[in-house]
Design an enzyme around this catalytic site. Structure first.
Site, PDB file in Angstrom:
ATOM      1  N   TYR A 152       0.834  -1.218   0.000  1.00  0.00           N
ATOM      2  CA  TYR A 152       0.000   0.000   0.000  1.00  0.00           C
ATOM      3  C   TYR A 152       0.863   1.261   0.000  1.00  0.00           C
ATOM      4  O   TYR A 152       0.576   2.222  -0.720  1.00  0.00           O
ATOM      5  CB  TYR A 152      -0.907  -0.060   1.228  1.00  0.00           C
ATOM      6  CG  TYR A 152      -1.927   1.034   1.379  1.00  0.00           C
ATOM      7  CD1 TYR A 152      -3.142   0.992   0.701  1.00  0.00           C
ATOM      8  CD2 TYR A 152      -1.698   2.103   2.247  1.00  0.00           C
ATOM      9  CE1 TYR A 152      -4.089   1.983   0.884  1.00  0.00           C
ATOM     10  CE2 TYR A 152      -2.645   3.091   2.429  1.00  0.00           C
ATOM     11  CZ  TYR A 152      -3.844   3.030   1.748  1.00  0.00           C
ATOM     12  OH  TYR A 152      -4.790   4.016   1.924  1.00  0.00           O
ATOM     13  N   LYS A 156       0.883   4.109  -2.785  1.00  0.00           N
ATOM     14  CA  LYS A 156       0.510   5.493  -2.474  1.00  0.00           C
ATOM     15  C   LYS A 156       1.657   6.464  -2.768  1.00  0.00           C
ATOM     16  O   LYS A 156       1.416   7.632  -3.103  1.00  0.00           O
ATOM     17  CB  LYS A 156       0.044   5.599  -1.022  1.00  0.00           C
ATOM     18  CG  LYS A 156      -1.306   4.910  -0.766  1.00  0.00           C
ATOM     19  CD  LYS A 156      -2.378   5.342  -1.766  1.00  0.00           C
ATOM     20  CE  LYS A 156      -3.784   5.105  -1.271  1.00  0.00           C
ATOM     21  NZ  LYS A 156      -4.801   5.453  -2.297  1.00  0.00           N
TER      22      LYS A 156
END
Ligand code: NAP
Length: 251
Positions: A152, A156
């Site tokens: 993640y 991001k």
């Protein structure tokens, strides 16, 4: 001829995406409420239309190019050519590196990065044609590193590079691209994280708030407000930026 602009907000059935969709409708845009399951978008669409706004539910998997292209065609037919896109759809598949599977890695990359690429690529021609556009991408404070989120946080951080390059490539066509990097926002995503670590959500939120300078966790409307600024007419000279909406400084 209608001068109403059309926006596509992905992952807008609930959480941050739903709040962004409602806010953009309040700002006067027609909004395509896009999520995996069109039926799941009904509440967001109803909230918008009950308030006098214009919205349609669109079912699509952002990770799938054909699905996205069909969804954008539907938006053009039902609302008009989109010139605002908010790439918000997201998932987590948290685990420590040594336990993370390749499937967990790929799933997160596919939704956040391939998803934002697919949607932005499908919509950019309408922005270029209109010589105006606004792209808002959802990053996260996890881009700065977060235990258990190697997939993640990489996605991001990737969203930030994606945003800056879009700003450079599309600026000459009147298109801005910016990223919002939220801190802790109260949604089903953070509720699921609390459940995963075995802490009641209220306790989880209280502990998080204690670490945040403004002494509260965020709500989806905090992010919607920032998106509203980025898509506004007056923000045309703000591009390639990452704004941390986290109740305190991040860098
Ligand atoms: P959420 O409540 O889990 O909502 C995400 C939405 O995206 C869901 O409706 C989900 O649909 C949809 N979605 C997932 N995969 C999709 C796909 N392949 N195609 C289309 N839609 C898809 O999450 P949230 O908390 O509102 O987060 C929204 C965004 O903000 C995400 O990008 C997230 O990473 C980011 N963010 C959140 C926080 C936070 O604290 N909440 C912090 C930083 C960044 P299903 O329900 O069908 O899965």
């Amino acid at each position: 001829m209608s001068t109403q602009k059309t926006a596509i907000v992905t992952g807008a059935a609930r959480g941050i995406g739903a709040a962004v969709a409602k806010r953009l409708a309040d700002d006067g845009l027609a909004v395509a409420v896009l999520d995996l399951d069109a039926d799941a978008c009904a509440d967001t669409v109803k909230a918008i239309t009950d308030a006098g706004g214009k919205a349609v539910a669109v079912g699509a998997d952002v990770a799938d190019e054909a699905s996205v292209n069909a969804a954008v065609d539907k938006v053009v037919a039902e609302l008009g050519k989109p010139t605002v896109v908010v790439n918000n759809a997201g998932i987590t598949r948290d685990n420590l590196l040594f336990k993370m599977t390749v499937d967990d890695w790929d799933a997160v990359m596919a939704v956040h990065l391939r998803g934002a690429f697919n949607v932005t690529k499908a919509v950019q021609k309408y922005m270029v044609e209109a010589e105006w556009g606004r792209i808002v991408n959802l990053s996260s404070t996890s881009a700065l590193g977060n235990r258990g989120q190697v997939n993640y946080s990489a996605a991001k951080a990737g969203m930030q590079g994606f945003t800056k390059t879009l700003a450079i490539e599309l600026g000459r066509f009147g298109v801005t691209a910016n990223a919002i990097a939220p801190g802790f926002i109260e949604t089903e995503m953070t509720a699921a994280t609390a459940e995963r670590v075995g802490v009641p959500f209220e306790d989880f939120k209280r502990a998080a708030a204690g670490q945040i300078p403004v002494n509260r966790v965020g709500v989806p409307e905090d992010i919607a407000h920032t998106a509203s600024f980025f898509i506004s007419e007056g923000a045309g000279f703000v591009s390639g930026q990452v704004v941390y909406v986290a109740g305190g400084p991040k860098d």
